[in-house]
Each structure stands twice: as C-alpha cells, then as structure tokens.
Design a protein around this motif. Structure first.
Motif, PDB file in Angstrom:
ATOM      1  N   ILE A  12       3.590  30.374  -0.056  1.00  0.00           N
ATOM      2  CA  ILE A  12       2.465  29.734  -0.155  1.00  0.00           C
ATOM      3  C   ILE A  12       2.306  28.400  -1.898  1.00  0.00           C
ATOM      4  N   GLU A  13       3.033  29.131  -2.592  1.00  0.00           N
ATOM      5  CA  GLU A  13       4.252  28.354  -3.657  1.00  0.00           C
ATOM      6  C   GLU A  13       3.811  26.804  -3.686  1.00  0.00           C
ATOM      7  N   THR A  14       4.005  26.566  -3.091  1.00  0.00           N
ATOM      8  CA  THR A  14       4.185  24.737  -3.207  1.00  0.00           C
ATOM      9  C   THR A  14       2.672  24.871  -3.440  1.00  0.00           C
ATOM     10  N   SER A  15       1.689  24.799  -2.397  1.00  0.00           N
ATOM     11  CA  SER A  15       0.417  24.690  -2.837  1.00  0.00           C
ATOM     12  C   SER A  15      -0.660  25.277  -3.610  1.00  0.00           C
ATOM     13  N   ALA A  16      -0.027  26.295  -4.026  1.00  0.00           N
ATOM     14  CA  ALA A  16      -0.858  27.495  -4.929  1.00  0.00           C
ATOM     15  C   ALA A  16      -0.910  26.041  -6.417  1.00  0.00           C
ATOM     16  N   VAL A  17       0.436  26.304  -6.531  1.00  0.00           N
ATOM     17  CA  VAL A  17       0.819  25.376  -8.119  1.00  0.00           C
ATOM     18  C   VAL A  17       0.118  24.399  -8.237  1.00  0.00           C
ATOM     19  N   VAL A  18       0.289  23.103  -6.970  1.00  0.00           N
ATOM     20  CA  VAL A  18      -0.156  22.162  -6.813  1.00  0.00           C
ATOM     21  C   VAL A  18      -1.762  21.885  -7.608  1.00  0.00           C
ATOM     22  N   PHE A  19      -2.795  23.306  -6.769  1.00  0.00           N
ATOM     23  CA  PHE A  19      -3.798  23.174  -7.371  1.00  0.00           C
ATOM     24  C   PHE A  19      -4.106  23.646  -8.511  1.00  0.00           C
ATOM     25  N   GLY A  20      -2.812  24.663  -9.210  1.00  0.00           N
ATOM     26  CA  GLY A  20      -2.444  24.342 -11.023  1.00  0.00           C
ATOM     27  C   GLY A  20      -2.801  23.579 -11.259  1.00  0.00           C
ATOM     28  N   GLU A  23      -6.056  21.924 -11.828  1.00  0.00           N
ATOM     29  CA  GLU A  23      -6.813  22.586 -12.710  1.00  0.00           C
ATOM     30  C   GLU A  23      -6.252  22.658 -14.149  1.00  0.00           C
ATOM     31  N   HIS A  24      -5.618  22.562 -14.964  1.00  0.00           N
ATOM     32  CA  HIS A  24      -4.918  22.198 -15.511  1.00  0.00           C
ATOM     33  C   HIS A  24      -5.480  21.316 -16.546  1.00  0.00           C
ATOM     34  N   TYR A  25      -5.573  19.903 -15.218  1.00  0.00           N
ATOM     35  CA  TYR A  25      -5.630  18.818 -15.367  1.00  0.00           C
ATOM     36  C   TYR A  25      -7.435  18.862 -15.786  1.00  0.00           C
ATOM     37  N   ARG A  26      -8.124  19.107 -15.431  1.00  0.00           N
ATOM     38  CA  ARG A  26      -9.345  19.218 -14.994  1.00  0.00           C
ATOM     39  C   ARG A  26     -10.118  19.946 -17.109  1.00  0.00           C
ATOM     40  N   TYR A  27      -8.990  20.573 -17.441  1.00  0.00           N
ATOM     41  CA  TYR A  27      -9.867  20.672 -18.831  1.00  0.00           C
ATOM     42  C   TYR A  27      -9.093  19.862 -19.629  1.00  0.00           C
ATOM     43  N   THR A  28      -7.405  19.476 -19.174  1.00  0.00           N
ATOM     44  CA  THR A  28      -7.377  18.813 -20.341  1.00  0.00           C
ATOM     45  C   THR A  28      -7.012  16.740 -20.408  1.00  0.00           C
ATOM     46  N   ARG A  29      -7.950  16.197 -19.393  1.00  0.00           N
ATOM     47  CA  ARG A  29      -8.057  15.310 -18.857  1.00  0.00           C
ATOM     48  C   ARG A  29      -6.550  14.522 -19.486  1.00  0.00           C
ATOM     49  N   ASP A  30      -5.191  15.364 -19.436  1.00  0.00           N
ATOM     50  CA  ASP A  30      -4.424  14.456 -20.206  1.00  0.00           C
ATOM     51  C   ASP A  30      -3.364  13.661 -19.105  1.00  0.00           C
ATOM     52  N   ASP A  31      -3.794  12.655 -19.520  1.00  0.00           N
ATOM     53  CA  ASP A  31      -3.010  11.391 -18.047  1.00  0.00           C
ATOM     54  C   ASP A  31      -1.738  11.078 -18.410  1.00  0.00           C
ATOM     55  N   ASP A  32      -1.329  11.373 -19.971  1.00  0.00           N
ATOM     56  CA  ASP A  32       0.638  10.827 -20.354  1.00  0.00           C
ATOM     57  C   ASP A  32       0.820  12.298 -19.906  1.00  0.00           C
ATOM     58  N   TRP A  33       0.313  13.851 -19.853  1.00  0.00           N
ATOM     59  CA  TRP A  33       1.388  14.578 -18.921  1.00  0.00           C
ATOM     60  C   TRP A  33       1.047  14.768 -17.624  1.00  0.00           C
ATOM     61  N   GLY A 310     -17.680  26.356 -28.104  1.00  0.00           N
ATOM     62  CA  GLY A 310     -16.563  25.675 -27.678  1.00  0.00           C
ATOM     63  C   GLY A 310     -15.669  26.197 -26.303  1.00  0.00           C
ATOM     64  N   MET A 311     -16.089  26.807 -25.292  1.00  0.00           N
ATOM     65  CA  MET A 311     -15.270  27.502 -23.950  1.00  0.00           C
ATOM     66  C   MET A 311     -15.110  25.876 -23.548  1.00  0.00           C
ATOM     67  N   LYS A 312     -13.601  25.993 -23.407  1.00  0.00           N
ATOM     68  CA  LYS A 312     -12.802  24.914 -22.385  1.00  0.00           C
ATOM     69  C   LYS A 312     -13.642  25.617 -20.941  1.00  0.00           C
ATOM     70  N   SER A 313     -13.970  24.137 -20.141  1.00  0.00           N
ATOM     71  CA  SER A 313     -14.398  23.969 -18.957  1.00  0.00           C
ATOM     72  C   SER A 313     -14.058  22.494 -18.984  1.00  0.00           C
ATOM     73  N   HIS A 314     -14.416  22.336 -16.952  1.00  0.00           N
ATOM     74  CA  HIS A 314     -14.398  20.814 -16.783  1.00  0.00           C
ATOM     75  C   HIS A 314     -14.882  19.787 -17.320  1.00  0.00           C
ATOM     76  N   PHE A 315     -15.960  20.386 -17.800  1.00  0.00           N
ATOM     77  CA  PHE A 315     -16.739  18.731 -18.586  1.00  0.00           C
ATOM     78  C   PHE A 315     -16.564  19.126 -19.573  1.00  0.00           C
ATOM     79  N   GLY A 316     -15.582  19.457 -20.438  1.00  0.00           N
ATOM     80  CA  GLY A 316     -15.413  19.584 -22.101  1.00  0.00           C
ATOM     81  C   GLY A 316     -15.979  21.003 -21.961  1.00  0.00           C
ATOM     82  N   PRO A 317     -15.432  21.016 -23.706  1.00  0.00           N
ATOM     83  CA  PRO A 317     -16.380  22.569 -24.665  1.00  0.00           C
ATOM     84  C   PRO A 317     -17.885  22.446 -24.198  1.00  0.00           C
ATOM     85  N   VAL A 318     -17.852  23.743 -23.955  1.00  0.00           N
ATOM     86  CA  VAL A 318     -19.408  24.160 -23.535  1.00  0.00           C
ATOM     87  C   VAL A 318     -19.679  25.652 -24.445  1.00  0.00           C
TER      88      VAL A 318
END
Length: 370
Positions: A12-20, A23-33, A310-318
């Motif tokens: 299951i790890e390929t599926s779960a890691v891509v999902f992860g 999720e990381h991108y939704r928090y950071t919006r880091d296109d360079d990464w 300032g809690m981190k979310s997919h929509f930025g800090p809340v």
C-alpha cells in the motif's frame, strides 16, 4: 520503476506516499519542491496507473475491475482492497493538484485518470455490497454489509467464504481497520453518499463497542465519517473511550487492547490521536473549512474560551477565538483565514454546541443552520 515499499510485504505504500506528497503540497504550495521531485513523482504515478491497467479486464467486473491487488497489512491476502485503491485514487488526484501550475497537461491527464478510477472503485463497492449478506441493526432494520475487498462475499466475520477471520486478538480486524470506510477519508466517496450511510451504521453496530473498534482502534476511520456527517456525539464516544485505554502515567498507546510484544509506545496511535484532536477543532473537506466539528458542549460553558492562532491548513493559516458569555446570552466568535480565498476556500461551517442546547435568537455575521 516507481514502486515504493518500506515494511515487510505491504503493497500500500506507493499509494499512501503519493497521497502524503499531496497533503504536504496542500499545506505548503511549494511549486519549487514539486519541480524537484517531479521525475520521481511521475514515476510513482505511472507505476500506480500501470498496476490499475493490468486489472482493467472485463472478467474482473465485480471482482476488482481496475483496482490494485495485493496485501495491505500483516495478512497476506493478494486481494483488491478498497483501502489501497482509495489511497491510489486520492494520490493521483492530489498529484494532479501538485502539477497544475508546473506541468498543466500532465495534471489534466492525471485528474481524468483519478476521476475514472473513482467511478470504478464506487461501482465495485456497490457490486460487493449487493452481493453481501444483510445484517440486523438494533432499531429492527436490516442493512447491507461490505467486504474489505472487491469480490469477497461479505465481511470476513460472516464467513461467507472459508477463511480465517481472527487476527490481532480480534475477529473484525480486517473488516473494520482496512475496510471501505476509508473511502470517505480518501475523498473517493462523499459524506452524503448512501453507501457511506450504510457503512457507518453497520460498522457502528457490528464492529465496535462504545463506538471503539475492537483492535488497533486508530486504524478505523469511522471517527472521520462521524465528524463530516455532523455526528459529534458518536465521534466523542470513540475519542474519549479510546483515550481511556492509554497508559495513565505517560499517555502513550498500546498497539492493541491486549498486552503484546510491541509494547506501549506506538507512534501510529499517538499520531492519529493527535489528528483526531486537530479534527475536533478544524478540518478541511473539499472547499469547506469545518470549525469545532467535534468539541464537547462542556468546552463552551460560561466563561470558557476555545482559541488557536495560525494553525496550518489547506487554506493557509487559521486563527479562531470563541468566547462563551452565557451569563450575557452571548457566544462570540472571531475567525480569520486570510489566504483562504486564494486557496479555494468557499465556505466555513462553524459548530457552536450550546451547553444547555439553546438555539440562537440572532446571528450576526453568518447564516444559522439548526
């Protein structure tokens, strides 16, 4: 070749890691990464898509058409688990989000693949439930059950096929912990889907005690289902009864309720408990931010405050501050999510559970939904 595997024979790890990654991108919006990991990300997605295509054969309709087959946990069943395909579908959809500004054409192709995958998973689940036994509920009704993978005749605990169901000190382990309820958390099924309604009710009555799974309870995603369906009391029953099983001195978690060689320090359980606590305060679902979906009424007794900044979310800090002034017949709320509009936030649903269950006579700054 894009295959990711870390532990034992788990597939299951390929599926779960891509999902992860998503999720990381939704928090950071880091296109360079994203650009940095792009070749490996595309390779992992290609691996998942090739795996899916191997099973897009007409003879597999109703037995895992287009789904990923293979073991997902300690049991070595080479089966098309909904758990694995749900993570793969969510991962592909998330990868499309990651590539939207980096490689738009690839993003559109992945989004289309994820949408087709989602349709196949739901069709296979509906077929599996149609071929599973109905089970009696306490209110006198009967509802369909569901197997953990496509093609099996019902939950393993009903022994519709000759096989062993007992595992990890309990019988409902695979049905409950790696079953199709994960599809709601993974975004494959919607909270209002009638299949989810059936799954939540049958799981609650057949596979829990005090709404807690019988084994490794933090693997079971009925907690999330209750919150997004607005069932705070059911969520809290699971939350506090599960919390009562912790080590009373260290607040650490055992893997099982029975004593076992893994010992009391299980980071998986610790992490999901923290995630449950975060969901109580805020969680994202599509374009909606849910606030205080799972807090108890006692947290809003007169003079009490719920606040975070300032809690981190997919929509930025809340930032949220709720001040209870029941003696003045008021509960005051301040919410700030300054980046929300730019990150796709369309709706905020704020739950205010009055300790005496009173309803407001006036609401300023929002629309009231009883």
């Amino acid at each position: 070749d894009g295959f990711i595997q870390v532990y034992a024979h788990y597939l299951i790890e390929t599926s779960a890691v891509v999902f992860g990654f998503a999720e990381h991108y939704r928090y950071t919006r880091d296109d360079d990464w994203v650009r940095q990991i792009l070749p490996r990300l595309k390779k992992a997605c290609d691996y998942l898509l090739q795996w899916r295509r191997r099973n897009q054969r007409p003879e597999l309709r109703g037995r895992g058409y287009g789904m990923l087959d293979g073991a997902v946990a300690d049991e070595k069943d080479p089966a098309p688990y909904f758990f694995n395909s749900g993570y793969a579908c969510a991962g592909l959809r998330g990868a499309a989000e990651m590539l939207a500004r980096v490689e738009p054409e690839t993003a559109r192709a992945l989004a289309a693949e994820a949408a087709a995958f989602q349709r196949d998973i739901r069709a296979e689940l509906a077929e599996a439930m149609a071929g599973s036994p109905v089970v009696p509920l306490q209110d006198g009704t009967w509802r369909p059950s569901a197997p953990p993978w496509a093609g099996h005749p019902g939950p393993l605990i009903l022994f519709g096929a000759p096989r062993t169901a007992y595992s990890h000190c309990a019988f409902p382990t695979q049905d409950s912990l790696v079953g199709p309820l994960w599809l709601l958390y993974q975004g494959v099924l919607a909270a209002e889907d009638p299949l989810i309604d059936i799954l939540v009710h049958t799981h609650h009555e057949v596979m829990t005690a005090r709404n807690v799974a019988f084994c490794q309870q933090y693997y079971s995603r009925h907690d999330y289902a209750h919150l997004v369906r607005g069932e705070a009391n059911a969520f809290l029953a699971d939350y506090y009864h599960s919390l009562s099983s912790t080590d009373p001195e260290l607040y650490s978690f055992w893997e099982h309720f029975c004593q076992n060689e893994q010992g009391p320090y299980k980071t998986h359980e610790q992490a999901w408990f923290l995630m449950q606590s975060r969901w109580m305060l805020y969680l994202e679902r599509g374009e909606t931010l849910h606030l205080l979906a799972g807090v108890p009424r006692a947290w809003l007794e007169d003079g009490k405050t719920i606040a975070f900044s300032g809690m981190k979310s997919h929509f930025g800090p809340v930032t949220l501050r709720v001040q209870s002034r029941l003696s003045q017949n008021r509960i005051e709320v301040d919410v700030a999510c300054p980046q929300g509009a730019n990150r796709g936030l369309k709706d905020i649903r704020l739950r205010i559970p009055h300790p005496q269950r009173r309803r407001p006579v006036e609401v300023i700054g929002g629309v009231y939904d009883a």
